[in-house]
Write a protein that holds these residues in place. Structure first.
Motif, short mmCIF file in Angstrom:
data_model
loop_
_atom_site.label_atom_id
_atom_site.label_comp_id
_atom_site.label_asym_id
_atom_site.label_seq_id
_atom_site.Cartn_x
_atom_site.Cartn_y
_atom_site.Cartn_z
N ASN A 127 69.82 70.09 7.41
CA ASN A 127 70.04 68.69 6.93
C ASN A 127 71.46 68.74 6.86
N THR A 128 72.43 68.33 8.03
CA THR A 128 73.70 68.03 8.06
C THR A 128 74.26 66.68 8.14
N HIS A 129 73.07 65.81 7.90
CA HIS A 129 73.41 64.50 8.12
C HIS A 129 72.94 63.65 6.91
N VAL A 172 62.71 49.26 1.77
CA VAL A 172 64.06 49.45 2.30
C VAL A 172 63.99 50.77 3.32
N ALA A 173 64.90 50.42 4.33
CA ALA A 173 64.87 51.66 5.49
C ALA A 173 66.33 52.25 5.53
N VAL A 174 66.33 53.35 6.16
CA VAL A 174 67.43 54.22 6.10
C VAL A 174 67.33 54.61 7.65
N THR A 175 68.68 55.28 7.97
CA THR A 175 68.94 56.08 9.33
C THR A 175 69.31 57.22 8.99
N ASP A 176 68.87 58.52 9.69
CA ASP A 176 69.29 59.75 9.78
C ASP A 176 69.26 60.19 10.97
N GLU A 177 70.41 60.94 11.37
CA GLU A 177 70.68 61.68 12.53
C GLU A 177 69.95 63.03 12.72
N ASP A 178 69.28 63.58 11.96
CA ASP A 178 68.73 64.84 11.98
C ASP A 178 67.44 64.73 12.56
N THR A 179 66.67 65.62 12.97
CA THR A 179 65.52 65.81 13.74
C THR A 179 64.40 65.13 12.90
N PRO A 180 63.74 64.14 13.66
CA PRO A 180 62.68 63.33 12.75
C PRO A 180 61.42 64.43 12.34
N THR A 214 61.20 66.27 9.99
CA THR A 214 61.56 67.59 9.42
C THR A 214 62.06 67.27 7.74
N PRO A 215 62.03 68.12 7.22
CA PRO A 215 62.51 68.37 5.86
C PRO A 215 63.96 67.83 5.67
N ALA A 216 64.82 67.85 6.94
CA ALA A 216 66.10 67.46 7.01
C ALA A 216 66.21 65.86 7.35
N TRP A 217 64.91 65.30 7.61
CA TRP A 217 65.15 63.93 8.11
C TRP A 217 64.24 63.17 7.14
N ARG A 218 63.18 63.85 6.49
CA ARG A 218 62.34 63.02 5.55
C ARG A 218 63.23 62.68 4.14
N ALA A 219 63.21 61.33 3.80
CA ALA A 219 63.82 60.75 2.79
C ALA A 219 63.14 60.81 1.44
N ASN A 260 67.59 63.78 1.08
CA ASN A 260 66.59 64.20 2.03
C ASN A 260 65.68 65.35 1.15
N GLU A 261 64.60 65.73 1.80
CA GLU A 261 64.02 66.69 1.16
C GLU A 261 64.74 68.25 1.15
N GLU A 262 65.38 68.30 2.09
CA GLU A 262 66.19 69.55 2.38
C GLU A 262 67.65 69.23 1.90
N PRO A 263 68.33 70.11 0.86
CA PRO A 263 69.62 69.84 0.64
C PRO A 263 70.77 69.71 1.64
N LEU A 264 71.60 68.78 1.64
CA LEU A 264 72.62 68.61 2.57
C LEU A 264 73.55 69.84 2.83
N PHE A 265 73.94 70.24 3.96
CA PHE A 265 74.77 71.45 4.27
C PHE A 265 75.65 70.86 5.03
N VAL A 266 77.17 71.34 4.71
CA VAL A 266 78.38 71.07 5.17
C VAL A 266 79.14 72.31 5.42
N CYS A 267 79.64 72.29 6.78
CA CYS A 267 80.35 73.28 7.04
C CYS A 267 82.06 73.09 7.21
N GLY A 268 82.73 73.69 6.15
CA GLY A 268 84.15 73.14 6.22
C GLY A 268 84.91 74.36 6.34
N SER A 269 86.21 74.32 6.71
CA SER A 269 87.34 75.49 7.04
C SER A 269 86.74 76.80 7.67
N GLY A 270 85.44 76.56 8.55
CA GLY A 270 85.06 77.73 9.13
C GLY A 270 84.17 78.31 8.39
N ARG A 271 83.88 78.01 7.36
CA ARG A 271 83.03 78.82 6.37
C ARG A 271 81.95 78.09 5.85
#
Length: 760
Positions: free
Chosen positions: A258-260, A285-293, A295-300, A348-359
């Protein structure tokens, strides 16, 4: 210990002096010197021999030579060897010169297959062929060379990792093995990443301390949207000379995380509901999500952030469309709220993941807030139903109170209608005990209420339901419930539960019941009633005489039959109940069943049927004899009945002075068995043996009728096959009782005729 040492020293000195004095006269030979000293055998020099593996030759090649350290050459000896490489696998590796003891090797040896050889060595006498010494042995060790490259257990590995994996170790362990001699440079291995594609994030390899395993590591973040597969080539190289190496390929598959964030398609929505409407879907109500449909990263996952403080709404996710479904679950009152603003959020069901500053940042430290949207819910006014001040009202009263009592006066309000125009209806009154005023809603009793009624529940509550209906369009209805709690009165007499009982012994239990509750009901007190029978108390008693049941005991042995026993029962308040119990005393059959009460078909056998038919025939004979009654006769005439049995039969005739009546009553014969050891049929057959019963009866009847016509006399005879059984005589017993009796001791029956006289 000191004395012993001194003694040994003295002895040694004396021996030395004696030998010194006798050196000129005595000389030891070599054999005597050896025996004086310690005996020792010849010693063969045996040591471990080293050969280099994979030696190219030329072959055969001298490995070593066996020799004696005391005797340079023994010409009459023969050398032999055996063991691995000679007589055991692998064969043909070693031989020995029979005369010179030279050991030869004939082919190159692989140390990884045969690292050492154990060989046995014997010296034989040529003349006798016997061994001249014990069997000895020596080892041939193969010296390692770096002829094996290290290799990986799995030269091609596949692994899958999450895009959100924190930098550090990858779940890809690698183990390299080298077959060369352990703990040498030839088997010491170094592993490194030879190449990776693509180059970012950087993948390295690290040795796991305390093990022979290495594991891939990485720094940075994976990006599923950019790269989904990595190919990493790993090299394992030993430290031998020359150094040997091999490689393994790792295929690394990146799985989406879940990166989106999900994003609402609209930021504001409008919905409306009817007043007090509930359990109805009002908005999607509807949403858009760029993660793989799918999957826990996509399910709202939707939630209501504001505007639902009273719990009127809920929002759920449609698993097929990923939409949010907003539902009203508790109605809204238009008079209190006309518009509600609701704020909803989505994650999303899966927590959001963000990669910043190379870590990679831990999901717990993310500052990204969930996406939100606003929903305006409008409430549409409808006709509200009348409302009772109490939806459930408790009323308390005693049972059996007089009718016309007011039970309930409603208090009703209606925000949309005129209270004066409300009409009332009685909806539930199962026993028909009350009535309602349609205009005022006043509930009044029209029948006495009985707590023991089937319509009153176990808690002594009678339920009444009424409706209040306004004049709106359409009309709205309010419901009120009246719970009437009924108090108990002592209005029921105790009575016997079972009035017909069977007594198999001398006691029977009489159960009683009183529908009233304590303190008005049982336990009760029992006594015998007064039915005018003075012998009642001499036949029966009650034990126990109080409680929930009485014990009826017979004081004496009673003949089988039915008995009526009156009882008097008093409850706790002295309320008197009188009842009668019918007690059947009988011979019981399996419990409390009387034998006489069994079905006839179960006890009527062939013998009983035969007796029944015999009784019917006897009845026919009696009817025939009754026809022989004479009207107006005066004398009794002897009837030849062939009374031949156990002696001569004599009919004693009596004369009467008084004349008989014009018409005598029909004689009634009473047959009484006087000799129970004899069968009736036997007595009959003794009269005239060999003649059938029916035939004799017909003959007797004809003869009797003839006699009656010629003499006009009344004939009285015992029933049977044409005569009396026994050897007695008939005599006249008197006109009063008209009894004709056999005088013989062997007579079987007594024959009695009422109101008849015996005449000639």
């Amino acid at each position: 210990m000191g004395r012993l040492s001194l003694l040994q020293l003295i002895v040694s000195i004396m021996v030395a002096l004696a030998l010194a004095q006798d050196t000129g006269n005595y000389t030891m030979n070599k054999r005597e010197k050896r025996e004086l000293l310690v005996r020792s055998k010849r010693r063969w020099v045996l040591s471990t021999i080293e050969l280099v593996e994979e030696d190219p030759g030329p072959y055969p090649k001298i490995a070593t030579q066996m020799f004696n350290d005391r005797t340079p050459m023994i010409r009459n000896h023969q050398f032999r060897i055996s063991g691995t490489g000679v007589t055991e696998e692998p064969l043909g590796i070693f031989t020995i010169g029979e005369t010179d003891g030279v050991v030869y090797v004939h082919k190159p040896i692989d140390r990884e297959t045969y690292p050492i050889f154990h060989i046995k060595f014997d010296i034989m006498d040529k003349e006798t062929g016997n061994p001249v010494d014990t069997t000895l042995g020596f080892d041939v060790a193969i010296k390692d060379i770096n002829d094996n490259a290290p290799y990986f257990e799995n030269p091609v590995k596949k692994a899958s990792v999450k895009e959100s994996l924190q930098e550090g170790y990858l779940p890809v362990p690698l183990i390299a093995i080298d077959r060369d001699e352990a703990n040498t440079e030839n088997s010491t291995i170094s592993i490194r990443v030879l190449s990776q594609e693509p180059a970012e994030p950087k993948i390295n390899l690290k040795q796991v301390e305390g093990t022979k395993m290495s594991q891939l590591t990485f720094t940075g973040c994976f990006d599923y949207d950019k790269v989904k597969t990595y190919i990493v080539v790993v090299e394992a190289k030993d430290h031998g000379k020359p150094a040997l190496s091999s490689t393994a390929v790792v295929n690394l598959q990146i799985m989406d995380s879940n990166t989106h964030q999900p994003v609402f398609k609209n930021k504001t929505y409008n919905a409306q509901i009817m007043e007090m409407e509930s359990n109805k879907e009002i908005l999607r109500v509807a949403v858009t999500d760029e993660d793989t449909p799918n999957t826990p990263a996509w399910r709202a996952v939707y939630s209501i952030v504001k505007g639902n403080e009273e719990g009127n709404y809920k929002i759920e996710t449609d698993p097929k469309t990923n939409e949010g479904i907003l539902t009203v679950i508790k109605g809204k009152d238009f008079e209190k709220t006309t518009l509600t603003n609701i704020e909803i959020a989505v994650e999303n069901e899966e927590p959001l993941f963000v990669c910043g500053s190379g870590r990679a940042n831990s999901p717990k430290t993310l500052t990204a807030l969930p996406q939100k949207a606003n929903v305006a819910v409008k409430v549409i006014d409808v006709n509200d139903p009348p409302e009772f001040d109490k939806k459930v009202t408790d009323v308390y009263m005693m049972e059996e109170e007089e009718t016309g009592k007011v039970l309930y006066k409603p208090k009703v309000t209606d925000v949309d209608s005129d209270v004066g125009k409300i009409r009332y209806e009685l909806v539930e009154d199962p026993a028909g005990w009350v009535t309602i005023d349609n205009k005022t809603g006043v509930v009044t009793t029209v029948k006495k209420m009985d707590r023991e009624s089937l319509h009153v529940n176990k808690d002594n509550i009678y339920t009444i339901i009424i409706h209040a209906i306004d004049d709106g369009q359409p009309p709205a209805t309010g419901t009120g419930t009246i719970l009437v709690h009924l108090g108990d009165l002592n209005d029921n007499m105790p009575s016997v539960v079972e009035k017909e009982l069977v007594m198999c012994g001398n006691k029977v239990i009489v159960p009683v019941v009183d529908k009233d509750k304590p303190p008005f009901g049982c336990p009760c007190t029992f006594s015998l009633g007064d039915n005018g029978d003075k012998t009642l108390k001499s036949h029966w008693k009650l034990d126990p005489a109080n409680g929930m049941e009485a014990g009826l005991v017979s004081l004496k042995s009673l003949p089988y039959g039915n008995y009526t026993v009156p009882l008097v029962i008093l409850d706790q308040q002295g309320q008197v109940g009188k009842d009668i119990v019918q007690v059947m005393v009988c011979d019981c059959w399996k419990g409390d069943k009387c034998r006489a009460s069994l079905p006839r078909s179960s006890i009527l056998g062939p013998a009983a049927i035969g007796l029944l038919l015999a009784g019917l025939l006897l009845l026919l004979l009696l009817l025939l004899f009754l026809l022989l009654c004479e009207c107006g006769g005066k004398t009794f005439t002897h009837l030849p009945l062939n009374l031949q049995d156990e002696g001569n039969q004599t009919l004693i005739k009596y004369n009467e002075e008084a004349g008989g009546s014009a018409c005598k009553g029909e004689p009634m014969l009473i047959l009484t068995p006087t000799t129970p050891n004899r069968e009736v049929a036997d007595g009959m057959k003794q009269a005239t043996p060999g003649i059938p019963f029916t035939q004799k009866t017909n003959e007797m009847t004809q003869e009797t009728n003839e006699m009656y016509r010629t003499t006009g006399r009344t004939i009285v005879s015992s029933s049977g096959e044409g005569g009396f059984s026994g050897g007695g005589t008939f005599q006249r017993m008197g006109e009063a009782n008209g009894t004709l009796r056999s005088q013989g001791g062997q007579g079987m029956y007594q024959t009695t005729s009422r109101n008849n006289t015996m005449r000639e």
